[in-house]
Design a protein around this motif. Structure first.
Motif, PDB file in Angstrom:
ATOM      1  N   ASN A  46      24.627  35.631  46.830  1.00 64.73           N
ATOM      2  CA  ASN A  46      25.156  36.876  47.402  1.00 64.73           C
ATOM      3  C   ASN A  46      26.367  36.659  48.280  1.00 64.73           C
ATOM      4  O   ASN A  46      27.309  37.443  48.260  1.00 64.73           O
ATOM      5  N   ALA A  47      26.334  35.583  49.074  1.00 64.98           N
ATOM      6  CA  ALA A  47      27.449  35.294  49.981  1.00 64.98           C
ATOM      7  C   ALA A  47      28.583  34.564  49.254  1.00 64.98           C
ATOM      8  O   ALA A  47      29.611  34.283  49.855  1.00 64.98           O
ATOM      9  N   ARG A  48      28.365  34.251  47.966  1.00 62.95           N
ATOM     10  CA  ARG A  48      29.339  33.484  47.163  1.00 62.95           C
ATOM     11  C   ARG A  48      29.684  32.164  47.859  1.00 62.95           C
ATOM     12  O   ARG A  48      30.846  31.738  47.884  1.00 62.95           O
ATOM     13  N   LYS A  87      33.231  16.402  41.003  1.00 63.66           N
ATOM     14  CA  LYS A  87      33.120  17.428  39.949  1.00 63.66           C
ATOM     15  C   LYS A  87      32.882  18.810  40.562  1.00 63.66           C
ATOM     16  O   LYS A  87      32.627  18.943  41.758  1.00 63.66           O
ATOM     17  N   LEU A  88      32.932  19.817  39.682  1.00 61.18           N
ATOM     18  CA  LEU A  88      32.514  21.169  40.071  1.00 61.18           C
ATOM     19  C   LEU A  88      31.132  21.401  39.463  1.00 61.18           C
ATOM     20  O   LEU A  88      30.904  21.063  38.297  1.00 61.18           O
ATOM     21  N   ILE A  89      30.244  21.983  40.252  1.00 61.69           N
ATOM     22  CA  ILE A  89      28.913  22.335  39.749  1.00 61.69           C
ATOM     23  C   ILE A  89      28.800  23.859  39.828  1.00 61.69           C
ATOM     24  O   ILE A  89      28.954  24.443  40.905  1.00 61.69           O
ATOM     25  N   THR A  90      28.571  24.494  38.680  1.00 63.46           N
ATOM     26  CA  THR A  90      28.507  25.964  38.643  1.00 63.46           C
ATOM     27  C   THR A  90      27.261  26.404  37.884  1.00 63.46           C
ATOM     28  O   THR A  90      26.679  25.616  37.134  1.00 63.46           O
ATOM     29  N   PRO A  91      26.893  27.688  38.034  1.00 61.36           N
ATOM     30  CA  PRO A  91      25.826  28.204  37.168  1.00 61.36           C
ATOM     31  C   PRO A  91      26.281  28.120  35.707  1.00 61.36           C
ATOM     32  O   PRO A  91      27.484  28.189  35.434  1.00 61.36           O
ATOM     33  N   VAL A 364      43.548  44.174  39.455  1.00 60.44           N
ATOM     34  CA  VAL A 364      42.220  44.482  38.883  1.00 60.44           C
ATOM     35  C   VAL A 364      41.636  43.227  38.224  1.00 60.44           C
ATOM     36  O   VAL A 364      42.351  42.429  37.635  1.00 60.44           O
ATOM     37  N   ILE A 365      40.338  43.084  38.327  1.00 56.68           N
ATOM     38  CA  ILE A 365      39.554  41.931  37.847  1.00 56.68           C
ATOM     39  C   ILE A 365      40.200  40.620  38.299  1.00 56.68           C
ATOM     40  O   ILE A 365      40.967  39.978  37.577  1.00 56.68           O
ATOM     41  N   SER A 366      39.838  40.233  39.524  1.00 55.98           N
ATOM     42  CA  SER A 366      40.312  38.969  40.092  1.00 55.98           C
ATOM     43  C   SER A 366      39.639  37.808  39.374  1.00 55.98           C
ATOM     44  O   SER A 366      38.670  38.004  38.629  1.00 55.98           O
ATOM     45  N   ALA A 367      40.143  36.608  39.619  1.00 57.32           N
ATOM     46  CA  ALA A 367      39.528  35.417  39.012  1.00 57.32           C
ATOM     47  C   ALA A 367      38.050  35.328  39.403  1.00 57.32           C
ATOM     48  O   ALA A 367      37.190  35.022  38.573  1.00 57.32           O
ATOM     49  N   ARG A 368      37.766  35.636  40.679  1.00 56.79           N
ATOM     50  CA  ARG A 368      36.370  35.559  41.111  1.00 56.79           C
ATOM     51  C   ARG A 368      35.509  36.578  40.371  1.00 56.79           C
ATOM     52  O   ARG A 368      34.403  36.272  39.921  1.00 56.79           O
ATOM     53  N   THR A 375      28.667  35.031  34.955  1.00 56.63           N
ATOM     54  CA  THR A 375      27.515  34.382  35.612  1.00 56.63           C
ATOM     55  C   THR A 375      26.554  35.438  36.184  1.00 56.63           C
ATOM     56  O   THR A 375      25.743  35.975  35.446  1.00 56.63           O
ATOM     57  N   ILE A 376      26.717  35.775  37.468  1.00 53.86           N
ATOM     58  CA  ILE A 376      25.715  36.626  38.114  1.00 53.86           C
ATOM     59  C   ILE A 376      25.729  38.060  37.581  1.00 53.86           C
ATOM     60  O   ILE A 376      24.681  38.669  37.378  1.00 53.86           O
ATOM     61  N   ARG A 377      26.922  38.602  37.326  1.00 52.11           N
ATOM     62  CA  ARG A 377      26.948  39.963  36.753  1.00 52.11           C
ATOM     63  C   ARG A 377      26.415  39.966  35.324  1.00 52.11           C
ATOM     64  O   ARG A 377      25.764  40.927  34.890  1.00 52.11           O
ATOM     65  N   GLY A 378      26.699  38.885  34.589  1.00 52.02           N
ATOM     66  CA  GLY A 378      26.155  38.753  33.234  1.00 52.02           C
ATOM     67  C   GLY A 378      24.632  38.735  33.260  1.00 52.02           C
ATOM     68  O   GLY A 378      23.970  39.337  32.408  1.00 52.02           O
ATOM     69  N   ALA A 379      24.080  38.055  34.259  1.00 52.67           N
ATOM     70  CA  ALA A 379      22.620  38.009  34.410  1.00 52.67           C
ATOM     71  C   ALA A 379      22.071  39.411  34.697  1.00 52.67           C
ATOM     72  O   ALA A 379      21.027  39.804  34.168  1.00 52.67           O
ATOM     73  N   GLN A 380      22.794  40.182  35.521  1.00 51.98           N
ATOM     74  CA  GLN A 380      22.368  41.563  35.812  1.00 51.98           C
ATOM     75  C   GLN A 380      22.391  42.408  34.536  1.00 51.98           C
ATOM     76  O   GLN A 380      21.478  43.207  34.286  1.00 51.98           O
TER      77      GLN A 380
END
Ligand SMILES: [Zn+2]
Length: 474
Positions: A46-48, A87-91, A364-368, A375-380
Motif C-alpha cells: 500500500n505504501a509502495r 538486483k531488483l526484486i519485484t512481484p 497520464v499513466i505514469s511509469a509507476r 502487479t497489484i492492480r492486475g491482482a485486483q
C-alpha cells in the motif's frame, strides 16, 4: 531428588560456554524454505515501499518476512539461499487475459480487422486443428515464454482447460483458467449442455488447488445467449468460480448490441443480472454512458489489452478514466495470434505511451501506474489481491529477480521508470512462483525448451496443411 534432577537438566540446558552461546543464537533462528538476500525490493504494498538491501523469507509457498537484509538474516535460516545483491526484486507480473494455446497461431494472419481475422482465419484454423494435443503443446510453449518474461500468473480462456491446468500446474505457474462456453460447436464440447458438464467437472477437480483457480468463461455477450449467460452466472454463484469473458471489444459489437438489445454490452449484462465481483471482463474498449460506474458498482475486474486493441484497430479503452474512478483494472496481452507475444514488459511500456499520445497528455499513466497495472492492480482485476500482486508478509511468494546493470537499463535514476521504459523481458534472471524456483539464471527448471520448439515446428506444418495454403498470409 526430583528437585536435584530438575536442577541438573537446567544446568545442561543452560550450558553457557562462549561457543555454545553462538550455537544457541544460530538455533534460535527460525527455519524457512528459502531466503532471498540482497538487492532492491520493489514491494508494491500500500505504501509502495522500496527496500534497499532487502531480504525475504519464504516458507510453504508464502512470504513469512520481508525487510532489511540484516534483519532477515538475523531472524531466519534456510538451506536454500539466493544471493540477489545488485538486483531488483519485484512481484511476479500478472497477464490478465490470454488464450494461451494460440501461440501456435502466432503470425498466421496479421493486419486484419477483428471480424475478418476471426471468421476467415482463426475460427477455421481452430476448427481444423484444436485438439487436446494442440492445446498441451501450445500451453507449454506459452508457459515457457511467460516464465522467461517474468509472468507468474495468467488468466486464460480457451478449450480443454483441464489439460491447460495440468500443464500449468506441472510447470509451477499460477493461473485463473476459464473453460469456454460459446453457442456453437467447438473442439472439446459440441453443445451448451456438454460445455456445462465439462465446466462442472473441471471446477470441482481444481477447486482449492494452490496454483490453479478454475473458472467458467462464457465467450462474449454476442456469442452466448441470455439464457446461457444466466446459467453461467448461476454456476458461478453456486461454486464461487470466477467468470472470465470479453466485453465491448469493438465499435461493431457496441452498435450491434444497441440495435439488437437496446443497450450497450455492459448495460445489457447488468440488466440480465450477469455482473458481480467474480467477473473478469477483458477489453471494455467502448463503455457508454454509465457503463464505468456500473462496472465499479458491481465490483467487476477489467483487463486492458493495449497491443491487441491497437493491432486489431479495436480502439482505445478509457483506462485513465477507469483508474480515476477506482475501477479494478489490470493488463493483458490477449492471445498471441493478435499481439503477437505474451510479453508483459512490452504491454507496460505500451499502456503508458498509448494513453499519452491518445490523450495528448504525457502525465497520464505514469511509469509507476503502468507497473501497478501489471502487479497489484492486475491482482485486483482478477480478484486475487489478497494472495498476489505485491510482496508482503502472508502473501504467496511469486517474485522476480531482475538484472539492473544491463546496458539498456543503466544508469538507474528511478526504479519504476527503469522497470517500465527500459527493462526488457530478457533482463528477468530468475523466477519464483509459490516459493518454487521455476527459472534460475535464465534456465527453465520445469519445462523442456528443445522439445517445446520441436513440437511447435510439427504443429506449424499441420496448421499450414489444414488450411490448404503453402505459406501464411503475407
Ligand atoms: Zn481475448
Amino acid at each position: 531428588m526430583k528437585n536435584l534432577l530438575v536442577a541438573l537438566i537446567i544446568t545442561i540446558l543452560m550450558n553457557t560456554g562462549p561457543q555454545s552461546a553462538a550455537q544457541n543464537r544460530r538455533s534460535s533462528r527460525e527455519s524457512v524454505d528459502l531466503l532471498v538476500l540482497g538487492g532492491t525490493i520493489v514491494t508494491m504494498n500500500n505504501a509502495r515501499d522500496v527496500i534497499e538491501d532487502g531480504g525475504l523469507a519464504i516458507r510453504g509457498g508464502r512470504i513469512v518476512a520481508i525487510g532489511p537484509r540484516a534483519q532477515i538474516e538475523r531472524q531466519y535460516t534456510a538451506r536454500q539461499r539466493i544471493n540477489s545483491v545488485g538486483k531488483l526484486i519485484t512481484p511476479g507480473l500478472i497477464n490478465g487475459h490470454t488464450h494461451i494455446p494460440m501461440v501456435l497461431f502466432r503470425g498466421l494472419a496479421d493486419d486484419l480487422d477483428l471480424q475478418d481475422w476471426l471468421t476467415k482465419y482463426i475460427f477455421p484454423a481452430e476448427a481444423k486443428n484444436v485438439s487436446e494435443d494442440f492445446v498441451r503443446a501450445g500451453t507449454r510453449l506459452g508457459l515457457a515464454e511467460m516464465i522467461r518474461g517474468g509472468t507468474t500468473t495468467y488468466c486464460d480462456m480457451y478449450y480443454f482447460e483441464d489439460a491447460i491446468a495440468e500443464e500449468t500446474s506441472r510447470a509451477g505457474v499460477r493461473a485463473v483458467l476459464g473453460e469456454t462456453v460459446i453457442d456453437f460447436p467447438v473442439a472439446d464440447n459440441k453443445t451448451n449442455a456438454e460445455a456445462m458438464a465439462y465446466v462442472e467437472k473441471f471446477v470441482s477437480h481444481w477447486k482449492g488447488n494452490d496454483l490453479i483457480v478454475p473458472a467458467i468463461a462464457p465467450h462474449a455477450p454476442y456469442t452466448v445467449s441470455e439464457e446461457h449467460l444466466k446459467a453461467a452466472r448461476a454456476f458461478s454463484d453456486r461454486t464461487g468460480a470466477p467468470i472470465v469473458t470479453h466485453v465491448s471489444e469493438t465499435k461493431r459489437e457496441l452498435d450491434d448490441s444497441v440495435k439488437a438489445k437496446g443497450a450497450s454490452p455492459v448495460a445489457y449484462l447488468d440488466r440480465i443480472g450477469f455482473l458481480n465481483d467474480r467477473v473478469i471482463a477483458a477489453h471494455v474498449v467502448w463503455p457508454q454512458g454509465s457503463d464505468i460506474s456500473i462496472l465499479k458498482k458491481r465490483g467487476v475486474g477489467v483487463v486492458h489489452n493495449p497491443q491487441s486493441n491497437m493491432k486489431l484497430a479495436s480502439g482505445v479503452a478509457p483506462v485513465p478514466r477507469m483508474m480515476n474512478e477506482g475501477l479494478f483494472v489490470g493488463l493483458g496481452t490477449d492471445g498471441a495470434a493478435s499481439n503477437n507475444d505474451l510479453n508483459m514488459w512490452e504491454e507496460m511500456d505500451t499502456v503508458a505511451k498509448l494513453h499519452k499520445v491518445f490523450s495528448g497528455d504525457p502525465k497520464v499513466i505514469s511509469a509507476r501506474q503502468a507497473f501497478e497495472l501489471a502487479t497489484i492492480r492486475g491482482a485486483q482485476a482478477l480478484h486475487l489481491d489478497k494472495e498476489i500482486g505485491s510482496l508482503e508478509t502472508g502473501k504467496r511468494a511469486d517474485l522476480l529477480i531482475i538484472e539492473r546493470d544491463a546496458l539498456n537499463q543503466i544508469p538507474l535514476y528511478n526504479v519504476y521508470s527503469d522497470l517500465v521504459y527500459a527493462t526488457k523481458s530478457f533482463d528477468v534472471q530468475s523466477v519464483i512462483i509459490n516459493g518454487r524456483m521455476v527459472m534460475q539464471n535464465r534456465r527453465l527448471l520445469t519445462l523442456n525448451e528443445p522439445q517445446i520448439k520441436r513440437d511447435a515446428a510439427v504443429f506449424r506444418e499441420k496448421i499450414i496443411k489444414s488450411l490448404g495454403i503453402t505459406s501464411p498470409k503475407d
